[in-house]
Motif scaffolding. Structure first.
Motif, short mmCIF file in Angstrom:
data_model
loop_
_atom_site.label_atom_id
_atom_site.label_comp_id
_atom_site.label_asym_id
_atom_site.label_seq_id
_atom_site.Cartn_x
_atom_site.Cartn_y
_atom_site.Cartn_z
N ARG A 87 0.85 -1.27 -0.05
CA ARG A 87 -0.05 -0.06 -0.08
C ARG A 87 0.88 1.30 0.04
O ARG A 87 1.63 1.42 0.95
N ALA A 88 0.88 2.09 -0.98
CA ALA A 88 1.88 3.17 -1.24
C ALA A 88 1.93 4.28 -0.26
O ALA A 88 3.01 4.53 0.27
N LEU A 89 0.66 4.43 0.37
CA LEU A 89 0.75 5.57 1.59
C LEU A 89 1.02 5.16 3.00
O LEU A 89 1.31 5.81 3.82
N THR A 90 0.71 3.69 3.35
CA THR A 90 0.85 3.15 4.53
C THR A 90 2.23 3.24 5.43
O THR A 90 2.20 3.81 6.21
N GLY A 91 3.16 2.94 4.45
CA GLY A 91 4.52 3.02 4.89
C GLY A 91 5.06 4.21 5.26
O GLY A 91 5.59 4.72 6.34
N LEU A 92 4.64 5.45 4.43
CA LEU A 92 5.02 6.79 4.93
C LEU A 92 4.11 7.47 5.92
O LEU A 92 4.64 8.08 6.72
#
Length: 153
Positions: A17-22
């Motif tokens: 998930r692209a935004l989860t890590g950020l």
């Protein structure tokens, strides 16, 4: 040597998930676990940044389940995931003076997470006979992996 491993794990999360890590990295910076003060990524630890990124990540979790959501393997989706994983890796690297190692590990992790997550979700969808349970398991894995990785800082 722990920073590249953590950056790799956060990169995998960004591949899922692209935004989860950020969002998780932003929370780590806000809570003081990830020291980014006096770096160009200090904004990740600002008061409202983790909330905004968390809302965006939540929106992504919902959007991911919609039938018209494109594959993560198309260029725009793939590039976004690699960029997000790289930014997370850079944040981890900046905090420990291992910038290049964090950058490379975050980027590589996001590539692994993107392709691995796609294959795992397809397998899960086949196993369950539909996509939703596999997608929800991937959501839990992404959040859990990111929290685990940042708890090792």
């Amino acid at each position: 040597m722990l920073v590249p491993f953590i950056a790799f794990l956060i990169g995998i999360t960004s591949g899922f998930r692209a935004l989860t890590g950020l969002a998780i990295v932003s929370w780590a910076a806000r809570l003081g676990v990830l020291p980014l003060t006096n770096t160009w990524l200090a904004f990740l630890g600002f008061a409202f940044t983790p909330y905004i990124l968390s809302l965006m990540a939540l929106g992504e979790l919902v959007n991911d389940k919609l039938p018209k959501t494109p594959s993560r393997l198309i260029p725009s989706q793939f590039i976004t995931r690699v960029v997000m994983g790289t930014i997370c890796g850079v944040a981890l690297g900046l905090s420990t003076d291992h910038l290049l190692a964090g950058l490379l590990a975050g980027a590589l992790g996001s590539v692994v997470g993107t392709f691995g997550g796609s294959k795992a979700r397809a397998f899960g969808a086949t196993l369950f006979g539909r996509d939703l349970p596999a997608a929800l398991i991937e959501d839990v894995a992404a959040i859990g992996l990111a929290v685990f990785a940042c708890s090792r800082l």
